[in-house]
Scaffold this active site. Sequence first.
Site, mmCIF file in Angstrom:
data_model
loop_
_atom_site.group_PDB
_atom_site.id
_atom_site.type_symbol
_atom_site.label_atom_id
_atom_site.label_comp_id
_atom_site.label_asym_id
_atom_site.label_seq_id
_atom_site.Cartn_x
_atom_site.Cartn_y
_atom_site.Cartn_z
ATOM 1 N N CYS A 2 -16.549 3.454 -11.348
ATOM 2 C CA CYS A 2 -17.971 3.338 -10.959
ATOM 3 C C CYS A 2 -18.382 1.872 -10.901
ATOM 4 O O CYS A 2 -17.715 1.001 -11.428
ATOM 5 C CB CYS A 2 -18.835 4.043 -11.989
ATOM 6 S SG CYS A 2 -18.323 5.717 -12.310
ATOM 7 N N ARG A 27 -14.233 -0.639 -5.111
ATOM 8 C CA ARG A 27 -13.815 0.079 -6.313
ATOM 9 C C ARG A 27 -13.677 1.572 -6.057
ATOM 10 O O ARG A 27 -13.163 2.297 -6.895
ATOM 11 C CB ARG A 27 -14.803 -0.162 -7.458
ATOM 12 C CG ARG A 27 -14.912 -1.601 -7.893
ATOM 13 C CD ARG A 27 -16.217 -1.838 -8.663
ATOM 14 N NE ARG A 27 -16.232 -1.131 -9.914
ATOM 15 C CZ ARG A 27 -15.888 -1.699 -11.081
ATOM 16 N NH1 ARG A 27 -15.490 -2.944 -11.099
ATOM 17 N NH2 ARG A 27 -15.947 -1.029 -12.201
ATOM 18 N N TRP A 74 -17.792 7.194 -9.400
ATOM 19 C CA TRP A 74 -16.429 7.714 -9.201
ATOM 20 C C TRP A 74 -16.339 8.874 -10.181
ATOM 21 O O TRP A 74 -16.199 8.664 -11.385
ATOM 22 C CB TRP A 74 -15.416 6.617 -9.507
ATOM 23 C CG TRP A 74 -13.986 7.064 -9.503
ATOM 24 C CD1 TRP A 74 -13.223 7.411 -10.593
ATOM 25 C CD2 TRP A 74 -13.127 7.235 -8.372
ATOM 26 N NE1 TRP A 74 -11.967 7.774 -10.207
ATOM 27 C CE2 TRP A 74 -11.869 7.684 -8.858
ATOM 28 C CE3 TRP A 74 -13.285 7.065 -7.007
ATOM 29 C CZ2 TRP A 74 -10.795 7.950 -8.009
ATOM 30 C CZ3 TRP A 74 -12.206 7.332 -6.171
ATOM 31 C CH2 TRP A 74 -10.989 7.772 -6.661
ATOM 32 N N ASN A 100 -20.867 3.622 -16.642
ATOM 33 C CA ASN A 100 -19.427 3.642 -16.315
ATOM 34 C C ASN A 100 -18.712 4.057 -17.575
ATOM 35 O O ASN A 100 -19.094 3.645 -18.666
ATOM 36 C CB ASN A 100 -18.919 2.220 -15.976
ATOM 37 C CG ASN A 100 -19.280 1.817 -14.581
ATOM 38 O OD1 ASN A 100 -19.908 2.589 -13.853
ATOM 39 N ND2 ASN A 100 -18.904 0.619 -14.194
ATOM 40 N N GLY A 101 -17.635 4.853 -17.445
ATOM 41 C CA GLY A 101 -16.844 5.208 -18.622
ATOM 42 C C GLY A 101 -16.871 6.709 -18.860
ATOM 43 O O GLY A 101 -17.278 7.483 -17.997
ATOM 44 N N GLU A 487 12.061 6.557 -7.256
ATOM 45 C CA GLU A 487 10.738 5.927 -7.090
ATOM 46 C C GLU A 487 10.875 4.431 -6.842
ATOM 47 O O GLU A 487 10.183 3.862 -5.997
ATOM 48 C CB GLU A 487 9.871 6.204 -8.312
ATOM 49 C CG GLU A 487 8.520 5.532 -8.317
ATOM 50 C CD GLU A 487 7.638 5.881 -7.117
ATOM 51 O OE1 GLU A 487 7.967 6.844 -6.384
ATOM 52 O OE2 GLU A 487 6.657 5.159 -6.883
ATOM 53 N N LYS A 491 9.429 2.541 -3.532
ATOM 54 C CA LYS A 491 8.521 1.379 -3.606
ATOM 55 C C LYS A 491 9.054 0.237 -2.749
ATOM 56 O O LYS A 491 8.329 -0.371 -1.966
ATOM 57 C CB LYS A 491 8.358 0.936 -5.058
ATOM 58 C CG LYS A 491 7.506 1.840 -5.889
ATOM 59 C CD LYS A 491 6.041 1.648 -5.660
ATOM 60 C CE LYS A 491 5.260 2.662 -4.925
ATOM 61 N NZ LYS A 491 5.474 4.029 -4.823
ATOM 62 N N GLU A 494 8.821 1.081 1.057
ATOM 63 C CA GLU A 494 7.528 1.225 1.728
ATOM 64 C C GLU A 494 6.723 -0.061 1.759
ATOM 65 O O GLU A 494 5.845 -0.217 2.596
ATOM 66 C CB GLU A 494 6.710 2.355 1.118
ATOM 67 C CG GLU A 494 6.313 2.189 -0.316
ATOM 68 C CD GLU A 494 5.443 3.358 -0.788
ATOM 69 O OE1 GLU A 494 4.719 3.943 0.013
ATOM 70 O OE2 GLU A 494 5.505 3.664 -1.979
ATOM 71 N N HIS A 510 30.982 10.265 -5.732
ATOM 72 C CA HIS A 510 31.071 11.308 -4.689
ATOM 73 C C HIS A 510 30.657 10.780 -3.327
ATOM 74 O O HIS A 510 30.227 11.531 -2.470
ATOM 75 C CB HIS A 510 30.202 12.508 -5.093
ATOM 76 C CG HIS A 510 30.622 13.116 -6.389
ATOM 77 N ND1 HIS A 510 31.773 13.833 -6.536
ATOM 78 C CD2 HIS A 510 30.064 13.050 -7.612
ATOM 79 C CE1 HIS A 510 31.906 14.223 -7.798
ATOM 80 N NE2 HIS A 510 30.873 13.761 -8.475
ATOM 81 N N LYS A 609 -2.874 5.904 3.050
ATOM 82 C CA LYS A 609 -3.019 6.126 1.602
ATOM 83 C C LYS A 609 -2.970 7.622 1.286
ATOM 84 O O LYS A 609 -2.441 8.031 0.280
ATOM 85 C CB LYS A 609 -4.335 5.541 1.093
ATOM 86 C CG LYS A 609 -4.548 5.682 -0.407
ATOM 87 C CD LYS A 609 -3.433 5.038 -1.208
ATOM 88 C CE LYS A 609 -3.464 5.375 -2.668
ATOM 89 N NZ LYS A 609 -2.212 4.979 -3.361
#
Length: 614
Positions: A2, A27, A74, A100-101, A487, A491, A494, A510, A609
């Site tokens: 937020c 944000r 948010w 916020n929080g 992963e 990263k 991409e 193998h 995204k």
Amino acid sequence: MCGIVGYIGNRSASGVLLDGLKRLEYRGYDSSGLAVLCDGKLNLRRSVGKILNLRALLTEQPLKGGVGLGHTRWATHGVPSEQNAHPHTDCSKRFVVVHNGIIENYSILKHNLIKKGHRFESQTDTEVIAHLLEEAWGKKNFLEKEYLDAVRGALNQLEGAFALGILCVDFPELLVAARRDCPLVLGVGKNENFVASDIPALLHATKKVVYLEQNEVALVRPKSIECFNLDGYRVKKEVVTVRLNPLQAEKANYKHFMLKEIMEQNIAIQDTLRGRLFAEAGELRLNLDLRENFLKQIDRITLIACGTSYHAALVGRYYFEALAKIPVTVEIASEFRYRDTFLGKKDLAIYISQSGETADTLAALRKNKKMGVKNLAICNVLGSSLAREADTTFFTHCGPEIGVASTKAFTGQLTALLLLAIHVGMTRGALEGKEAKELLNQFLKLPAWIRQTCALSKKIKTLARRFIGKDHFLYLGRNLNYPIALEGALKLKEVSYIHAEGYPAGEMKHGPIALINREMPLVALVTESPVYDKICSNIEEAKARGGTVIAIATEGDKAIRKKVSDVLYVPKAPDIFSPMINVIPLQLFAYHVADLRGCDVDCPRNLAKSVTVE
Ligand code: AGP
């Protein structure tokens, strides 16, 4: 995350607030609102969606007044709606609050306030603060000099994190700000002052700021700012001149959002644990619609996701198998949705998605809904399609992830999966209370391990320089770290466009070992684990064929140094936490290689995204 903006001075507050909120848009948010105090009344304007909707509302219904609070929300508690948008007021519309929080004990506070006759309008945790202040007013219509005590009294009842702006119709010359665990900064102007959750909201008006510290309250007037701690003692503050330009400030002075989001993963994990993990008592409170007897009777868990979230699902399999002793299937959503599948009432399906809008994952959920499957989502966005359509959702509180390459959301997902596996294990009697309590206590150390690992960034940048010309990479891991090898390769691919493959290290012989030569660097995840010796053998095999090996190893492991060309040491921690820790050097390596290659790190070519189409 937020955004908060407050203003007190002789300009039109609504114009200043809108301008400040606009500068906090990066944000991420789902609704916004503001309150302006004029002629003894607090007037609110709130809207869902973008700031331009709020601006349109204010054009239709303008607000006069020189003191006000603005907020971009948010959502963490209560879906995005006008009702849930901040600011929030009490029954008498005397107080208004932006926040916020996360207030962890808001349910009990709200319950007690309702018992005293308070009427709530929203589903948010924030609204309890306005009613607590009203409760204090009800006891004694306090004077301005007693206002601080009333605010402190209310805040001292709160458990959890807050950055707050508060206004009261009875004190039009006073704006109150307070913080605990969430940032809040005061802007010092000429006969006007400001409050903001982040510097970018202030820079257009002033570069002179006062940082509020932990558990501090500020009384902000047009010509003065007084600060106190929550015990009521005055705190002397220094006025600092900020030297950031607005764009730098949005990224908290990091060069890219991706780097900012990698470096703030300790906070993202802390926020995901907040209000759920009670290690002292050996307790978890996940507040999910997952009945005990349902969890006891299921005979399988199916994890469904795409991309990085699929890699999280692969880690989740190890967690549920080890801690809940239950069979687990992991599915790539785009494959699952078109295959003949046979889930039913004795299945728990878990969908993992940062955005909650990935088309293939949503399609898998909709397919299973028709089969009467119980559907749990792990998601980072409240109000997203996945969160709305699942039976119940575990929200990771990582804040908005702006960089296209997922980083903090991934470690947030791993945190959620481990908490869920502990919960299911305890419920099914597969995990003893003592072992669970030990795990929960170790969990509390995870943010510090993460922060310590992030400190490798400079060393990794130096290492990355030597590899930016390579065309291929191989990432190797075993067991819990095989998905982390996948992963790490994703990263690198991409963001730097270098071809990279993740492989289970035991598979080298193998086939992939045919690839090894001087031009094929390998990254080996070889931290302390039951398969440490096995990975060391794979490293020897690669070295014997001229491979250059970069090892991610446990600090103190001297033996590995002789076996590889470079070692990145991570903190010593139980193997079960190694996926959250070991992925960080791989994220940083991908970031620095891409940045040094001049790639558009935050918006890599061809990527979105959120993949909302097939
Ligand atoms: C991760 O870095 C990628 N951006 C991508 O693989 C992503 O994880 C995938 O598209 C799934 O997105 P979701 O988590 O929002 O469902």
